[in-house]
Design a protein around this motif. Sequence first.
Motif, PDB file in Angstrom:
ATOM      1  N   LEU A 120      33.166 -22.715 -24.921  1.00 36.55           N
ATOM      2  CA  LEU A 120      33.237 -21.347 -25.726  1.00 36.55           C
ATOM      3  C   LEU A 120      32.641 -20.115 -25.032  1.00 36.55           C
ATOM      4  O   LEU A 120      31.748 -20.619 -24.276  1.00 36.55           O
ATOM      5  CB  LEU A 120      32.503 -21.794 -27.094  1.00 36.55           C
ATOM      6  N   GLN A 121      32.799 -19.272 -25.502  1.00 36.26           N
ATOM      7  CA  GLN A 121      32.312 -17.811 -24.896  1.00 36.26           C
ATOM      8  C   GLN A 121      31.130 -17.348 -25.824  1.00 36.26           C
ATOM      9  O   GLN A 121      31.239 -17.241 -27.131  1.00 36.26           O
ATOM     10  CB  GLN A 121      33.431 -17.047 -24.722  1.00 36.26           C
ATOM     11  N   ILE A 122      30.029 -16.980 -25.382  1.00 39.75           N
ATOM     12  CA  ILE A 122      29.037 -16.179 -25.887  1.00 39.75           C
ATOM     13  C   ILE A 122      29.459 -14.750 -26.208  1.00 39.75           C
ATOM     14  O   ILE A 122      29.699 -14.081 -25.176  1.00 39.75           O
ATOM     15  CB  ILE A 122      27.661 -16.054 -25.189  1.00 39.75           C
ATOM     16  N   VAL A 123      29.564 -14.242 -27.490  1.00 43.50           N
ATOM     17  CA  VAL A 123      29.829 -13.024 -27.943  1.00 43.50           C
ATOM     18  C   VAL A 123      28.868 -12.071 -28.691  1.00 43.50           C
ATOM     19  O   VAL A 123      29.111 -11.031 -28.768  1.00 43.50           O
ATOM     20  CB  VAL A 123      31.203 -13.137 -28.942  1.00 43.50           C
ATOM     21  N   GLN A 124      27.698 -12.771 -29.063  1.00 40.43           N
ATOM     22  CA  GLN A 124      26.629 -11.937 -29.585  1.00 40.43           C
ATOM     23  C   GLN A 124      25.330 -12.733 -29.353  1.00 40.43           C
ATOM     24  O   GLN A 124      25.507 -13.921 -29.390  1.00 40.43           O
ATOM     25  CB  GLN A 124      27.012 -11.543 -31.010  1.00 40.43           C
ATOM     26  N   GLU A 125      24.286 -11.891 -29.540  1.00 42.14           N
ATOM     27  CA  GLU A 125      22.910 -12.643 -29.733  1.00 42.14           C
ATOM     28  C   GLU A 125      22.126 -11.964 -30.823  1.00 42.14           C
ATOM     29  O   GLU A 125      22.469 -10.802 -30.952  1.00 42.14           O
ATOM     30  CB  GLU A 125      22.022 -12.203 -28.376  1.00 42.14           C
ATOM     31  N   VAL A 126      21.712 -12.587 -31.452  1.00 39.59           N
ATOM     32  CA  VAL A 126      20.882 -12.075 -32.691  1.00 39.59           C
ATOM     33  C   VAL A 126      19.502 -13.137 -32.677  1.00 39.59           C
ATOM     34  O   VAL A 126      19.369 -14.131 -32.470  1.00 39.59           O
ATOM     35  CB  VAL A 126      21.673 -12.577 -34.171  1.00 39.59           C
ATOM     36  N   GLN A 127      18.324 -11.910 -32.722  1.00 39.97           N
ATOM     37  CA  GLN A 127      16.954 -12.612 -33.076  1.00 39.97           C
ATOM     38  C   GLN A 127      16.633 -12.289 -34.470  1.00 39.97           C
ATOM     39  O   GLN A 127      16.639 -11.149 -35.007  1.00 39.97           O
ATOM     40  CB  GLN A 127      16.107 -11.862 -31.868  1.00 39.97           C
ATOM     41  N   MET A 128      15.898 -13.496 -34.931  1.00 39.78           N
ATOM     42  CA  MET A 128      15.237 -13.161 -36.182  1.00 39.78           C
ATOM     43  C   MET A 128      13.936 -13.777 -36.650  1.00 39.78           C
ATOM     44  O   MET A 128      13.540 -14.953 -35.982  1.00 39.78           O
ATOM     45  CB  MET A 128      16.382 -13.795 -37.323  1.00 39.78           C
ATOM     46  N   ASP A 129      13.056 -13.199 -37.278  1.00 42.34           N
ATOM     47  CA  ASP A 129      11.868 -13.612 -37.448  1.00 42.34           C
ATOM     48  C   ASP A 129      11.922 -14.455 -38.526  1.00 42.34           C
ATOM     49  O   ASP A 129      12.381 -14.405 -39.643  1.00 42.34           O
ATOM     50  CB  ASP A 129      10.847 -12.433 -37.889  1.00 42.34           C
ATOM     51  N   VAL A 130      11.549 -16.139 -38.142  1.00 40.78           N
ATOM     52  CA  VAL A 130      11.805 -17.021 -39.051  1.00 40.78           C
ATOM     53  C   VAL A 130      10.520 -17.441 -39.784  1.00 40.78           C
ATOM     54  O   VAL A 130       9.604 -17.585 -39.256  1.00 40.78           O
ATOM     55  CB  VAL A 130      12.341 -18.377 -38.157  1.00 40.78           C
ATOM     56  N   GLN A 131      10.868 -17.542 -41.182  1.00 44.53           N
ATOM     57  CA  GLN A 131       9.474 -18.044 -42.015  1.00 44.53           C
ATOM     58  C   GLN A 131       9.866 -19.392 -42.503  1.00 44.53           C
ATOM     59  O   GLN A 131      10.972 -19.612 -43.036  1.00 44.53           O
ATOM     60  CB  GLN A 131       9.387 -17.045 -43.243  1.00 44.53           C
ATOM     61  N   LEU A 132       8.968 -20.207 -42.162  1.00 43.31           N
ATOM     62  CA  LEU A 132       9.044 -21.714 -42.400  1.00 43.31           C
ATOM     63  C   LEU A 132       8.063 -21.933 -43.645  1.00 43.31           C
ATOM     64  O   LEU A 132       6.767 -21.381 -43.730  1.00 43.31           O
ATOM     65  CB  LEU A 132       8.942 -22.605 -41.517  1.00 43.31           C
ATOM     66  N   CYS A 133       8.567 -22.603 -44.562  1.00 42.95           N
ATOM     67  CA  CYS A 133       7.843 -23.082 -45.708  1.00 42.95           C
ATOM     68  C   CYS A 133       7.570 -24.455 -45.968  1.00 42.95           C
ATOM     69  O   CYS A 133       8.270 -25.299 -45.442  1.00 42.95           O
ATOM     70  CB  CYS A 133       8.662 -22.695 -47.005  1.00 42.95           C
ATOM     71  N   LEU A 134       6.535 -24.923 -46.590  1.00 43.99           N
ATOM     72  CA  LEU A 134       6.059 -26.108 -47.146  1.00 43.99           C
ATOM     73  C   LEU A 134       6.308 -26.268 -48.292  1.00 43.99           C
ATOM     74  O   LEU A 134       5.840 -25.846 -49.355  1.00 43.99           O
ATOM     75  CB  LEU A 134       4.591 -26.278 -47.039  1.00 43.99           C
ATOM     76  N   LEU A 135       7.500 -27.273 -48.565  1.00 43.60           N
ATOM     77  CA  LEU A 135       7.956 -27.423 -49.925  1.00 43.60           C
ATOM     78  C   LEU A 135       7.695 -29.046 -50.444  1.00 43.60           C
ATOM     79  O   LEU A 135       7.505 -29.801 -49.699  1.00 43.60           O
ATOM     80  CB  LEU A 135       9.383 -27.475 -49.637  1.00 43.60           C
ATOM     81  N   TYR A 175      -0.075 -27.221 -35.436  1.00 43.39           N
ATOM     82  CA  TYR A 175      -1.484 -26.917 -35.760  1.00 43.39           C
ATOM     83  C   TYR A 175      -1.343 -26.858 -37.350  1.00 43.39           C
ATOM     84  O   TYR A 175      -2.659 -27.682 -37.867  1.00 43.39           O
ATOM     85  CB  TYR A 175      -2.113 -25.717 -35.209  1.00 43.39           C
ATOM     86  N   SER A 176      -0.779 -26.446 -38.092  1.00 41.45           N
ATOM     87  CA  SER A 176      -0.873 -26.559 -39.595  1.00 41.45           C
ATOM     88  C   SER A 176      -0.807 -27.881 -40.344  1.00 41.45           C
ATOM     89  O   SER A 176      -1.536 -28.344 -41.049  1.00 41.45           O
ATOM     90  CB  SER A 176       0.229 -25.784 -40.280  1.00 41.45           C
ATOM     91  N   LEU A 177       0.350 -28.664 -39.562  1.00 40.72           N
ATOM     92  CA  LEU A 177       0.199 -30.115 -40.043  1.00 40.72           C
ATOM     93  C   LEU A 177      -0.819 -31.042 -39.800  1.00 40.72           C
ATOM     94  O   LEU A 177      -1.355 -31.910 -40.349  1.00 40.72           O
ATOM     95  CB  LEU A 177       1.716 -30.798 -39.328  1.00 40.72           C
ATOM     96  N   CYS A 178      -1.549 -30.629 -38.345  1.00 44.87           N
ATOM     97  CA  CYS A 178      -2.668 -31.322 -37.964  1.00 44.87           C
ATOM     98  C   CYS A 178      -3.923 -30.959 -38.959  1.00 44.87           C
ATOM     99  O   CYS A 178      -4.446 -32.099 -39.398  1.00 44.87           O
ATOM    100  CB  CYS A 178      -2.964 -30.779 -36.555  1.00 44.87           C
ATOM    101  N   ASN A 179      -3.835 -30.010 -39.443  1.00 45.03           N
ATOM    102  CA  ASN A 179      -4.942 -29.509 -40.392  1.00 45.03           C
ATOM    103  C   ASN A 179      -4.750 -30.312 -41.684  1.00 45.03           C
ATOM    104  O   ASN A 179      -5.820 -30.556 -42.308  1.00 45.03           O
ATOM    105  CB  ASN A 179      -5.205 -28.062 -40.652  1.00 45.03           C
ATOM    106  N   ASN A 206      13.305 -23.527 -45.363  1.00 47.31           N
ATOM    107  CA  ASN A 206      13.387 -21.987 -45.644  1.00 47.31           C
ATOM    108  C   ASN A 206      13.338 -22.170 -47.457  1.00 47.31           C
ATOM    109  O   ASN A 206      13.430 -23.178 -48.190  1.00 47.31           O
ATOM    110  CB  ASN A 206      14.410 -21.518 -44.993  1.00 47.31           C
ATOM    111  N   ALA A 207      13.406 -20.978 -47.705  1.00 46.97           N
ATOM    112  CA  ALA A 207      13.178 -20.648 -49.291  1.00 46.97           C
ATOM    113  C   ALA A 207      14.433 -21.345 -49.987  1.00 46.97           C
ATOM    114  O   ALA A 207      14.362 -21.611 -51.050  1.00 46.97           O
ATOM    115  CB  ALA A 207      12.955 -19.251 -49.546  1.00 46.97           C
ATOM    116  N   CYS A 264       4.125 -20.261 -48.019  1.00 41.59           N
ATOM    117  CA  CYS A 264       5.072 -19.623 -47.042  1.00 41.59           C
ATOM    118  C   CYS A 264       4.708 -19.066 -45.530  1.00 41.59           C
ATOM    119  O   CYS A 264       3.326 -19.289 -45.709  1.00 41.59           O
ATOM    120  CB  CYS A 264       5.717 -18.036 -47.685  1.00 41.59           C
ATOM    121  N   ASN A 265       5.268 -18.823 -44.769  1.00 45.03           N
ATOM    122  CA  ASN A 265       4.902 -18.528 -43.340  1.00 45.03           C
ATOM    123  C   ASN A 265       3.799 -19.857 -43.027  1.00 45.03           C
ATOM    124  O   ASN A 265       2.649 -19.627 -42.574  1.00 45.03           O
ATOM    125  CB  ASN A 265       3.982 -17.353 -43.302  1.00 45.03           C
ATOM    126  N   PHE A 266       4.363 -20.918 -43.163  1.00 43.28           N
ATOM    127  CA  PHE A 266       3.558 -22.245 -42.818  1.00 43.28           C
ATOM    128  C   PHE A 266       3.606 -22.304 -41.280  1.00 43.28           C
ATOM    129  O   PHE A 266       2.592 -23.308 -40.781  1.00 43.28           O
ATOM    130  CB  PHE A 266       4.372 -23.395 -43.416  1.00 43.28           C
TER     131      PHE A 266
END
Length: 221
Positions: free
Chosen positions: A84-99, A124-128, A159-160, A173-175
């Motif tokens: 397959l060919q790489i046709v685009q790159e996207v970057q996103m600020d990912v927010q992980l949540c504890l559910l 580190y959050s899980l360690c705490n 995610n949410a 949020c932002n875990f």
Amino acid sequence: SLLSTDLPLDTERSNVRVTYQAGTVIEAMVLKAFPNCIAVPHKRSEGALEAVESSLADNAVLTIENSSIGSFHQSYDLLLSHNLQIVQEVQMDVQLCLLALHGVQKDDIQTIFSHPQDLAQCEYSLCNLGVSKKNVDHGAAGAEIISKQNLRDAGVIGNARVAELYGLNILECNFQDALPNVTRYLVLARTANIPKEHGQYKCLMMQISYVNVPDKHCFRS
């Protein structure tokens, strides 16, 4: 926030089929970057790439790198094993949540389910919290286990949207340990139809290891 290349792609069409591994943060990226597409979720990333190769989908989205934990080595293996060919790159600020289930508090949680990459971003959050970690294919798989088995001593990182789909409560949020938490995605297609006026495009692929030292600390007695 979302950053993308300015190369015009067929993903702007409302009938373009974009496939990805279901139940992961990729889904949030796809819905935000390509809101008019036909989403085609797959259980595994390899299945998503195979769907594009067999013309069952137009584009596949693959995670390739994260600012906290570095390269996703499995994704590089998939790129090498599929034509397959790489046709685009996207970057996103990912927010992980504890559910967790409604009524469950942080102190009740003994086990956390999630994909190894998501767990690593929250080390580190899980360690705490002092919890044990259990690997699953993705956050949605962990949420399904908790929901079906009514596990009131377990939580999941996702995610949410995962919380919405499985009726879970967002405890935090932002875990993730680091802010921002930028993930780099590649959009793949069978062929790269680059207009001549855009000249020569190059894509640099590097495996990078990050060392992240967040402000959070974990102390064990």
